[in-house]
Write a protein that holds these residues in place. Structure first.
Motif, PDB file in Angstrom:
ATOM      1  N   UNK A  32      55.087  51.594  11.090  1.00 49.97           N
ATOM      2  CA  UNK A  32      53.697  51.387  10.669  1.00 49.97           C
ATOM      3  C   UNK A  32      53.054  50.282  11.498  1.00 49.97           C
ATOM      4  N   UNK A  33      51.785  50.455  11.861  1.00 50.12           N
ATOM      5  CA  UNK A  33      51.097  49.428  12.647  1.00 50.12           C
ATOM      6  C   UNK A  33      51.083  48.068  11.952  1.00 50.12           C
ATOM      7  N   UNK A  34      50.920  48.057  10.638  1.00 46.02           N
ATOM      8  CA  UNK A  34      50.880  46.788   9.904  1.00 46.02           C
ATOM      9  C   UNK A  34      52.174  46.007  10.097  1.00 46.02           C
ATOM     10  N   UNK A  35      53.288  46.690  10.047  1.00 40.79           N
ATOM     11  CA  UNK A  35      54.575  46.024  10.203  1.00 40.79           C
ATOM     12  C   UNK A  35      54.771  45.532  11.632  1.00 40.79           C
ATOM     13  N   UNK A  36      54.371  46.331  12.611  1.00 43.66           N
ATOM     14  CA  UNK A  36      54.500  45.916  14.011  1.00 43.66           C
ATOM     15  C   UNK A  36      53.649  44.677  14.285  1.00 43.66           C
ATOM     16  N   UNK A  37      52.427  44.663  13.762  1.00 44.65           N
ATOM     17  CA  UNK A  37      51.544  43.513  13.954  1.00 44.65           C
ATOM     18  C   UNK A  37      52.125  42.280  13.277  1.00 44.65           C
ATOM     19  N   UNK A  38      52.664  42.454  12.088  1.00 44.78           N
ATOM     20  CA  UNK A  38      53.261  41.338  11.357  1.00 44.78           C
ATOM     21  C   UNK A  38      54.472  40.782  12.111  1.00 44.78           C
ATOM     22  N   UNK A  39      55.307  41.666  12.642  1.00 45.35           N
ATOM     23  CA  UNK A  39      56.476  41.217  13.415  1.00 45.35           C
ATOM     24  C   UNK A  39      56.032  40.418  14.637  1.00 45.35           C
ATOM     25  N   UNK A  40      54.977  40.880  15.310  1.00 41.28           N
ATOM     26  CA  UNK A  40      54.477  40.175  16.483  1.00 41.28           C
ATOM     27  C   UNK A  40      53.971  38.792  16.097  1.00 41.28           C
ATOM     28  N   UNK A  41      53.193  38.717  15.030  1.00 42.58           N
ATOM     29  CA  UNK A  41      52.658  37.426  14.596  1.00 42.58           C
ATOM     30  C   UNK A  41      53.787  36.467  14.210  1.00 42.58           C
ATOM     31  N   UNK A  42      54.781  36.977  13.490  1.00 45.69           N
ATOM     32  CA  UNK A  42      55.915  36.140  13.094  1.00 45.69           C
ATOM     33  C   UNK A  42      56.685  35.637  14.305  1.00 45.69           C
ATOM     34  N   UNK A  43      56.874  36.495  15.293  1.00 43.38           N
ATOM     35  CA  UNK A  43      57.591  36.094  16.502  1.00 43.38           C
ATOM     36  C   UNK A  43      56.824  35.017  17.269  1.00 43.38           C
ATOM     37  N   UNK A  44      55.517  35.204  17.389  1.00 47.76           N
ATOM     38  CA  UNK A  44      54.690  34.210  18.088  1.00 47.76           C
ATOM     39  C   UNK A  44      54.751  32.867  17.374  1.00 47.76           C
ATOM     40  N   UNK A  45      54.647  32.889  16.040  1.00 49.21           N
ATOM     41  CA  UNK A  45      54.716  31.638  15.279  1.00 49.21           C
ATOM     42  C   UNK A  45      56.084  30.972  15.429  1.00 49.21           C
ATOM     43  N   UNK A  46      57.144  31.762  15.409  1.00 44.40           N
ATOM     44  CA  UNK A  46      58.491  31.200  15.564  1.00 44.40           C
ATOM     45  C   UNK A  46      58.643  30.550  16.938  1.00 44.40           C
ATOM     46  N   UNK A  47      58.099  31.192  17.969  1.00 48.14           N
ATOM     47  CA  UNK A  47      58.170  30.619  19.323  1.00 48.14           C
ATOM     48  C   UNK A  47      57.375  29.318  19.404  1.00 48.14           C
ATOM     49  N   UNK A  48      56.206  29.280  18.773  1.00 50.40           N
ATOM     50  CA  UNK A  48      55.399  28.063  18.781  1.00 50.40           C
ATOM     51  C   UNK A  48      56.128  26.912  18.087  1.00 50.40           C
ATOM     52  N   UNK A  49      56.779  27.217  16.962  1.00 50.44           N
ATOM     53  CA  UNK A  49      57.535  26.185  16.250  1.00 50.44           C
ATOM     54  C   UNK A  49      58.695  25.694  17.114  1.00 50.44           C
ATOM     55  N   UNK A  50      59.403  26.631  17.748  1.00 50.96           N
ATOM     56  CA  UNK A  50      60.529  26.256  18.608  1.00 50.96           C
ATOM     57  C   UNK A  50      60.071  25.336  19.738  1.00 50.96           C
ATOM     58  N   UNK A  51      58.968  25.693  20.375  1.00 52.79           N
ATOM     59  CA  UNK A  51      58.447  24.861  21.463  1.00 52.79           C
ATOM     60  C   UNK A  51      58.020  23.484  20.964  1.00 52.79           C
ATOM     61  N   UNK A  52      57.406  23.430  19.789  1.00 54.15           N
ATOM     62  CA  UNK A  52      56.995  22.148  19.220  1.00 54.15           C
ATOM     63  C   UNK A  52      58.218  21.280  18.927  1.00 54.15           C
ATOM     64  N   UNK A  53      59.263  21.902  18.374  1.00 55.53           N
ATOM     65  CA  UNK A  53      60.492  21.156  18.099  1.00 55.53           C
ATOM     66  C   UNK A  53      61.110  20.625  19.384  1.00 55.53           C
ATOM     67  N   UNK A  54      61.211  21.472  20.392  1.00 55.13           N
ATOM     68  CA  UNK A  54      61.798  21.046  21.655  1.00 55.13           C
ATOM     69  C   UNK A  54      60.959  19.965  22.323  1.00 55.13           C
ATOM     70  N   UNK A  55      59.653  20.013  22.104  1.00 58.23           N
ATOM     71  CA  UNK A  55      58.759  19.034  22.705  1.00 58.23           C
ATOM     72  C   UNK A  55      58.919  17.629  22.150  1.00 58.23           C
ATOM     73  N   UNK A  56      59.559  17.519  20.995  1.00 59.63           N
ATOM     74  CA  UNK A  56      59.765  16.182  20.426  1.00 59.63           C
ATOM     75  C   UNK A  56      60.827  15.413  21.189  1.00 59.63           C
ATOM     76  N   UNK A  57      61.714  16.120  21.879  1.00 59.18           N
ATOM     77  CA  UNK A  57      62.797  15.470  22.589  1.00 59.18           C
ATOM     78  C   UNK A  57      63.946  15.042  21.691  1.00 59.18           C
ATOM     79  N   UNK A  58      63.832  15.335  20.425  1.00 51.43           N
ATOM     80  CA  UNK A  58      64.887  14.950  19.488  1.00 51.43           C
ATOM     81  C   UNK A  58      65.863  16.107  19.291  1.00 51.43           C
TER      82      UNK A  58
END
Length: 103
Positions: A32-58
């Motif tokens: 379903x398109x709704x599920x594909x869009x949701x998966x994409x949004x979740x993946x993008x958010x997870x990547x943003x969080x990962x980058x923010x965490x790595x950016x702390x240097x901790x």
């Protein structure tokens, strides 16, 4: 072996997928398109969080596997309802931006 890491084009038995393709972006697929869009949004958010965490240097502290599994089960148990709610919201946004998209 393809340059972008795709070795097998069949995705048998998989209901949804999110596949990063080198130099092209991410492909999400679902029944379903709704599920594909949701998966994409979740993946993008997870990547943003990962980058923010790595950016702390901790040091990144990862929860125990049992807690991760428990959280994943909770998330998946409500995913279908969230997909439909998000899809309705995205359709309203698209209608406001360009009502002709439906037609």
């Amino acid at each position: 072996q393809a340059e972008d890491g795709i070795r097998d084009t069949s995705v048998t038995g998989v209901q949804t997928c999110a596949l990063p393709i080198c130099n092209h972006g991410v492909l999400t697929c679902s029944a379903a398109p709704a599920e594909a869009l949701s998966k994409m949004r979740n993946l993008i958010e997870a990547c943003e969080v990962q980058l923010a965490l790595e950016g702390t240097g901790r040091e990144i502290l990862v929860p125990p596997p049992e807690l991760c599994e428990h959280t994943a089960r909770q998330f998946e148990s409500t995913q279908e309802h969230r997909n439909l709610t998000e899809w309705d919201a995205y359709l309203r946004i698209a209608d406001r931006l360009d009502p002709s998209f439906r037609g």
